[in-house]
Design a protein around this motif. Structure first.
Motif, PDB file in Angstrom:
ATOM      1  N   GLN A   1       0.897  -1.313  -0.029  1.00 42.74           N
ATOM      2  CA  GLN A   1       0.130  -0.002  -0.233  1.00 42.74           C
ATOM      3  C   GLN A   1       0.745   1.314  -0.118  1.00 42.74           C
ATOM      4  N   GLU A   2       1.815   1.067   0.756  1.00 40.61           N
ATOM      5  CA  GLU A   2       2.840   2.438   1.105  1.00 40.61           C
ATOM      6  C   GLU A   2       3.506   2.794  -0.400  1.00 40.61           C
ATOM      7  N   ALA A   3       4.077   1.645  -0.975  1.00 42.43           N
ATOM      8  CA  ALA A   3       4.624   1.622  -2.450  1.00 42.43           C
ATOM      9  C   ALA A   3       3.769   2.251  -3.433  1.00 42.43           C
ATOM     10  N   LEU A   4       2.704   1.801  -3.471  1.00 40.44           N
ATOM     11  CA  LEU A   4       1.613   2.310  -4.363  1.00 40.44           C
ATOM     12  C   LEU A   4       1.401   3.838  -4.175  1.00 40.44           C
ATOM     13  N   ARG A   5       1.007   4.230  -3.007  1.00 40.57           N
ATOM     14  CA  ARG A   5       0.980   5.467  -2.721  1.00 40.57           C
ATOM     15  C   ARG A   5       2.170   6.266  -3.322  1.00 40.57           C
ATOM     16  N   GLN A   6       3.402   5.965  -2.863  1.00 40.44           N
ATOM     17  CA  GLN A   6       4.464   6.654  -3.449  1.00 40.44           C
ATOM     18  C   GLN A   6       4.571   6.816  -5.105  1.00 40.44           C
ATOM     19  N   ASP A   7       4.192   5.742  -5.617  1.00 43.81           N
ATOM     20  CA  ASP A   7       4.115   5.588  -7.019  1.00 43.81           C
ATOM     21  C   ASP A   7       3.208   6.543  -7.729  1.00 43.81           C
ATOM     22  N   LEU A   8       2.056   6.719  -7.050  1.00 46.31           N
ATOM     23  CA  LEU A   8       1.060   7.442  -7.482  1.00 46.31           C
ATOM     24  C   LEU A   8       1.405   8.815  -7.286  1.00 46.31           C
ATOM     25  N   TYR A   9       1.838   9.184  -6.171  1.00 49.43           N
ATOM     26  CA  TYR A   9       2.351  10.372  -5.532  1.00 49.43           C
ATOM     27  C   TYR A   9       3.432  11.015  -6.684  1.00 49.43           C
ATOM     28  N   GLN A  10       4.352  10.000  -6.976  1.00 54.92           N
ATOM     29  CA  GLN A  10       5.417  10.665  -8.007  1.00 54.92           C
ATOM     30  C   GLN A  10       4.852  10.770  -9.544  1.00 54.92           C
ATOM     31  N   TYR A  11       3.606  10.116  -9.718  1.00 56.77           N
ATOM     32  CA  TYR A  11       3.117  10.252 -11.135  1.00 56.77           C
ATOM     33  C   TYR A  11       2.611  11.505 -11.235  1.00 56.77           C
ATOM     34  N   ILE A  12       1.604  11.956  -9.961  1.00 58.78           N
ATOM     35  CA  ILE A  12       0.986  12.992  -9.886  1.00 58.78           C
ATOM     36  C   ILE A  12       1.487  14.471  -9.980  1.00 58.78           C
ATOM     37  N   VAL A  13       2.859  14.327  -9.071  1.00 57.28           N
ATOM     38  CA  VAL A  13       3.951  15.330  -9.045  1.00 57.28           C
ATOM     39  C   VAL A  13       4.356  15.678 -10.586  1.00 57.28           C
ATOM     40  N   LYS A  14       4.667  14.642 -11.263  1.00 53.41           N
ATOM     41  CA  LYS A  14       5.251  14.642 -12.592  1.00 53.41           C
ATOM     42  C   LYS A  14       4.614  15.231 -13.583  1.00 53.41           C
ATOM     43  N   PHE A  15       3.232  14.917 -13.695  1.00 56.18           N
ATOM     44  CA  PHE A  15       2.354  15.338 -14.691  1.00 56.18           C
ATOM     45  C   PHE A  15       1.400  16.489 -14.252  1.00 56.18           C
ATOM     46  N   MET A  16       1.515  17.015 -13.229  1.00 59.06           N
ATOM     47  CA  MET A  16       0.643  18.036 -12.786  1.00 59.06           C
ATOM     48  C   MET A  16       1.260  19.446 -12.157  1.00 59.06           C
ATOM     49  N   ASP A  17       0.785  20.401 -12.282  1.00 60.54           N
ATOM     50  CA  ASP A  17       1.642  21.625 -11.754  1.00 60.54           C
ATOM     51  C   ASP A  17       1.541  21.579 -10.340  1.00 60.54           C
ATOM     52  N   GLU A  18       2.717  21.457  -9.827  1.00 62.03           N
ATOM     53  CA  GLU A  18       2.659  21.533  -8.159  1.00 62.03           C
ATOM     54  C   GLU A  18       2.339  22.599  -7.706  1.00 62.03           C
TER      55      GLU A  18
END
Length: 176
Positions: free
Chosen positions: A153-170
């Motif tokens: 669950q934690e690894a999925l959360r980290q992967d999704l967070y990295q995806y969102i940061v990469k493709f969204m305006d922070e």
């Protein structure tokens, strides 16, 4: 085409889980005496390999090992029922006695059976009574998988967070 999300953290945790299952399963087999003492292609404990692959949109974890694992795991029903090879197993039992090695004990009359006689006696017992499975793989999975649920669950959360940061305006998203 660039991959949208890599799931590097999730893959790493799943690979760790697969290796932990492999290692623990091997230990269970050793504890139950399901190994041979001579180097051989028949050594179940040395044949176990763990692998994690991304199959389309799904991670697939597999263990590969020598085919006879299923007889150790599930056992063999008496002859006449599904799964018992019957007397066809005799040459394989004979080879197993040689490789394991199985040390014969004196019978009731004090004689020590030959390898061929011992193979016959063991095969006859398997034909008539079957073999109870040890269920070591199931025991291993039941013990190890719950320990990894939170890590996954934690690894999925980290992967999704990295995806969102990469493709969204922070600046638009407030992460605090």
């Amino acid at each position: 085409m660039e991959e949208l999300i890599s799931f590097d953290n999730t893959r790493a945790v799943l690979e760790e889980l697969a290796e932990e299952i492999r290692r623990n399963y091997r230990d269970h087999l050793m504890d139950e005496g399901h190994f041979t003492t001579l180097g051989s292609e028949l050594r179940l404990v040395d044949s176990i390999e763990a692998k994690v692959e991304l199959d389309g949109q799904t991670f697939v974890g597999t263990l590969s090992m020598n085919d006879y694992w299923k007889y150790v795991e599930e056992g063999i029903a008496p002859a006449g029922q599904y799964g018992n090879p019957g007397w066809k197993a005799f040459p394989f039992i004979s080879r197993w006695i040689e490789i394991k090695p199985v040390i014969p004990r004196p019978m009731g009359n004090g004689k020590i059976p030959s390898q061929k006689s011992l193979a016959y006696l063991i095969t006859r017992k398997i034909v008539n009574r079957g073999i109870e499975g040890t269920h070591d793989l199931q025991k291993t999975k039941d013990a190890v998988i719950p320990l990894y649920v939170q890590k996954i669950q934690e690894a999925l959360r980290q992967d999704l967070y990295q995806y969102i940061v990469k493709f969204m305006d922070e600046s638009v998203i407030d992460w605090e």
